[in-house]
Design a protein around this motif. Sequence first.
Motif, mmCIF file in Angstrom:
data_model
loop_
_atom_site.group_PDB
_atom_site.id
_atom_site.type_symbol
_atom_site.label_atom_id
_atom_site.label_comp_id
_atom_site.label_asym_id
_atom_site.label_seq_id
_atom_site.Cartn_x
_atom_site.Cartn_y
_atom_site.Cartn_z
ATOM 1 N N CYS A 195 38.274 35.835 33.299
ATOM 2 C CA CYS A 195 38.195 36.778 34.420
ATOM 3 C C CYS A 195 38.475 38.189 33.922
ATOM 4 C CB CYS A 195 39.206 36.385 35.496
ATOM 5 S SG CYS A 195 39.289 37.530 36.889
ATOM 6 N N THR A 196 37.570 39.116 34.207
ATOM 7 C CA THR A 196 37.744 40.499 33.743
ATOM 8 C C THR A 196 38.698 41.298 34.627
ATOM 9 O OG1 THR A 196 35.778 41.140 35.009
ATOM 10 C CG2 THR A 196 35.454 40.536 32.693
ATOM 11 N N THR A 197 38.936 40.813 35.819
ATOM 12 C CA THR A 197 39.854 41.537 36.708
ATOM 13 C C THR A 197 41.297 41.422 36.228
ATOM 14 O OG1 THR A 197 38.403 41.170 38.614
ATOM 15 C CG2 THR A 197 40.699 41.738 39.080
ATOM 16 N N CYS A 198 41.685 40.202 35.831
ATOM 17 C CA CYS A 198 43.063 39.983 35.366
ATOM 18 C C CYS A 198 43.136 39.719 33.873
ATOM 19 C CB CYS A 198 43.699 38.821 36.118
ATOM 20 S SG CYS A 198 42.891 37.219 35.801
ATOM 21 N N ASP A 199 41.962 39.809 33.196
ATOM 22 C CA ASP A 199 41.885 39.524 31.752
ATOM 23 C C ASP A 199 42.429 38.136 31.418
ATOM 24 O OD1 ASP A 199 40.672 41.908 30.897
ATOM 25 O OD2 ASP A 199 42.586 42.970 31.019
ATOM 26 N N GLY A 200 42.217 37.195 32.336
ATOM 27 C CA GLY A 200 42.602 35.818 32.074
ATOM 28 C C GLY A 200 44.048 35.487 32.332
ATOM 29 N N ALA A 201 44.804 36.439 32.864
ATOM 30 C CA ALA A 201 46.223 36.168 33.118
ATOM 31 C C ALA A 201 46.427 35.339 34.384
ATOM 32 C CB ALA A 201 46.997 37.478 33.226
ATOM 33 N N GLY A 202 45.488 35.403 35.314
ATOM 34 C CA GLY A 202 45.634 34.678 36.572
ATOM 35 C C GLY A 202 46.353 35.472 37.634
ATOM 36 N N PHE A 203 46.838 36.659 37.272
ATOM 37 C CA PHE A 203 47.548 37.485 38.240
ATOM 38 C C PHE A 203 47.299 38.954 37.915
ATOM 39 C CE2 PHE A 203 50.386 36.940 34.676
ATOM 40 C CZ PHE A 203 50.897 38.209 34.460
ATOM 41 N N VAL A 204 47.547 39.794 38.878
ATOM 42 C CA VAL A 204 47.468 41.238 38.692
ATOM 43 C C VAL A 204 48.796 41.839 39.121
ATOM 44 C CG1 VAL A 204 44.965 41.383 39.003
ATOM 45 C CG2 VAL A 204 46.463 41.502 40.995
ATOM 46 N N VAL A 205 49.105 42.999 38.577
ATOM 47 C CA VAL A 205 50.357 43.682 38.899
ATOM 48 C C VAL A 205 50.110 44.639 40.048
ATOM 49 C CG1 VAL A 205 52.208 45.144 38.033
ATOM 50 C CG2 VAL A 205 51.142 43.453 36.521
ATOM 51 N N ALA A 206 50.883 44.480 41.115
ATOM 52 C CA ALA A 206 50.750 45.343 42.291
ATOM 53 C C ALA A 206 52.031 46.134 42.485
ATOM 54 C CB ALA A 206 50.452 44.517 43.532
ATOM 55 N N SER A 207 51.884 47.415 42.771
ATOM 56 C CA SER A 207 53.046 48.272 43.009
ATOM 57 C C SER A 207 53.570 48.038 44.411
ATOM 58 C CB SER A 207 52.667 49.743 42.833
ATOM 59 O OG SER A 207 53.753 50.593 43.193
ATOM 60 N N VAL A 208 54.899 47.940 44.526
ATOM 61 C CA VAL A 208 55.520 47.758 45.842
ATOM 62 C C VAL A 208 56.368 48.971 46.205
ATOM 63 C CG1 VAL A 208 55.505 45.260 45.747
ATOM 64 C CG2 VAL A 208 57.443 46.480 44.776
ATOM 65 N N GLY A 209 56.097 50.074 45.548
ATOM 66 C CA GLY A 209 56.804 51.306 45.863
ATOM 67 C C GLY A 209 57.769 51.718 44.772
ATOM 68 N N ASN A 215 53.951 40.596 40.549
ATOM 69 C CA ASN A 215 52.715 39.910 40.208
ATOM 70 C C ASN A 215 52.133 39.240 41.440
ATOM 71 O OD1 ASN A 215 53.141 40.636 37.544
ATOM 72 N ND2 ASN A 215 54.115 38.695 36.997
ATOM 73 N N GLU A 216 50.807 39.388 41.584
ATOM 74 C CA GLU A 216 50.098 38.741 42.676
ATOM 75 C C GLU A 216 48.940 37.939 42.109
ATOM 76 O OE1 GLU A 216 48.828 41.739 45.373
ATOM 77 O OE2 GLU A 216 50.791 41.978 46.320
ATOM 78 N N THR A 217 48.576 36.867 42.789
ATOM 79 C CA THR A 217 47.445 36.050 42.359
ATOM 80 C C THR A 217 46.185 36.902 42.296
ATOM 81 O OG1 THR A 217 48.420 34.087 43.360
ATOM 82 C CG2 THR A 217 46.070 34.012 42.879
ATOM 83 N N CYS A 218 45.456 36.748 41.212
ATOM 84 C CA CYS A 218 44.244 37.548 41.029
ATOM 85 C C CYS A 218 43.249 37.245 42.147
ATOM 86 C CB CYS A 218 43.622 37.239 39.669
ATOM 87 S SG CYS A 218 42.039 38.081 39.389
ATOM 88 N N PRO A 219 42.757 38.275 42.832
ATOM 89 C CA PRO A 219 41.819 38.035 43.937
ATOM 90 C C PRO A 219 40.442 37.581 43.462
ATOM 91 C CG PRO A 219 42.072 40.393 43.552
ATOM 92 C CD PRO A 219 43.072 39.712 42.665
ATOM 93 N N ALA A 220 40.106 37.858 42.197
ATOM 94 C CA ALA A 220 38.777 37.519 41.696
ATOM 95 C C ALA A 220 38.661 36.053 41.288
ATOM 96 C CB ALA A 220 38.418 38.420 40.514
ATOM 97 N N CYS A 221 39.677 35.531 40.608
ATOM 98 C CA CYS A 221 39.612 34.152 40.121
ATOM 99 C C CYS A 221 40.533 33.211 40.879
ATOM 100 C CB CYS A 221 39.939 34.087 38.627
ATOM 101 S SG CYS A 221 41.659 34.509 38.224
ATOM 102 N N GLY A 222 41.319 33.742 41.805
ATOM 103 C CA GLY A 222 42.220 32.894 42.577
ATOM 104 C C GLY A 222 43.319 32.277 41.753
ATOM 105 N N GLY A 223 43.650 32.917 40.621
ATOM 106 C CA GLY A 223 44.716 32.406 39.766
ATOM 107 C C GLY A 223 44.248 31.394 38.743
ATOM 108 N N ARG A 224 42.957 31.043 38.746
ATOM 109 C CA ARG A 224 42.463 30.021 37.817
ATOM 110 C C ARG A 224 42.170 30.590 36.440
ATOM 111 N NH1 ARG A 224 39.895 28.790 42.619
ATOM 112 N NH2 ARG A 224 37.981 29.836 41.987
ATOM 113 N N GLN A 225 42.161 31.920 36.293
ATOM 114 C CA GLN A 225 42.023 32.633 35.024
ATOM 115 C C GLN A 225 40.597 32.651 34.487
ATOM 116 O OE1 GLN A 225 44.956 30.001 33.383
ATOM 117 N NE2 GLN A 225 46.453 31.653 33.183
#
Length: 396
Positions: A195-209, A215-225
């Motif tokens: 997955c190019t969105t998370c580079d295969g990590a299965g999650f993306v980093v989201a800022s909470v302020g 870490n949040e589940t990658c919206p592109a691969c659904g965490g499957r990497q």
Amino acid sequence: MAENDGFRNDWATKDFYKVLGVGKDATTAEIKKAYRKLARANHPDSNPGDNAKHDTFKAVAEAYDVLGDPAKRKKYDEFRQLQATGGLGGFGGGFGGGQGGGFGGGAFNLDDLLRERAGAGGGFGDMFGDLFGGTGATRRTQSRPTKGADVETTATIGFTEALEGVTVSLRLTSDAPCHTCNGTGGKPGTKPHICTTCDGAGFVVASVGGAFSMNETCPACGGRQLVYDEACPTCHGSGRGQSTRSIQARIPAGVKNGQRIRLRGKGAPGEHGGPPGDLYVTVKVSGHRIFGRKGDNLTLDVPISFDEAALGAEIKIPTLSGAPVTLKIPAGTPNGRTFRLRGKGARRADGTTGDLLATVHVQVPATLDPAAREAVEAYRAARADKPLRTGLFEAS
């Protein structure tokens, strides 16, 4: 050392450059290229049952999570440099005190040093918090065993079945991996790609302020990497489906209407070797033609005649088991009196039984034949000098 603000001591001793097979001066592009090559070769979906490659994949993903982020990599390099030069007092071997080695010397303050190095006022936690998962959360991997979901259903049983216990057949529908793609989300026969969105990590980093992130589940691969050239035609890429099955469930004796029963391990199947969830059955009990229920006791309304109430009698009444019992009515029994027949009620969980509560109701005939009328009129004449309602008119 125990975890502190998300920091894990085992990470401090790992050489992430060696894990990815790159030098310490490798560019971001070189690190990314090495990661993709290793992740593709060792991914669990491509190597089912190969635990060694599964472990390698986890280590590669962990290394890229740090080295693939320039800010994290910078802090990791600074930390490794401090460790190599003894600036952390042999941190890799633990935080024990002592002279010139740990925290016990008095003149050396690790928090002050890291605060100065980090260029912020947060000390150890601020410098390394986001490097090792600043919120203290750990990254969830796909291969981690996951317990199946709990399932809710309803079962309707008869009055007698509720008292004696019964085995019922239940048809259940629950969430499960798609049967067409086995949960991958891809069309069978198509090849997976990192997955190019998370580079295969299965999650993306989201800022909470502020300086905090999670870490949040990658919206592109659904965490499957992985992503596929074509989505599964059945689940449309979600990897999820529904499972329908029938099971036999034992409803225990003595269950009450509306009671919720938990059946362990009868829920949705787990994933990646995880245990199944639980099944919760809400029981609805049908009514009985003549019997009622009050806790562990059965209730029964028994009609009796005026003469039986006045003169007394022995009458037969039914029980739930079908064998009738004799109920002795004393002379002068009032309407609405309840008699207790011990041991003729509902079965309790400990094997004992409740009682049967029989309430008598004196019946007044709607019509009288000539002989009955003559007898009642004679009774009225005999009672003429004993009025029943005298007390209603007495002064209080």
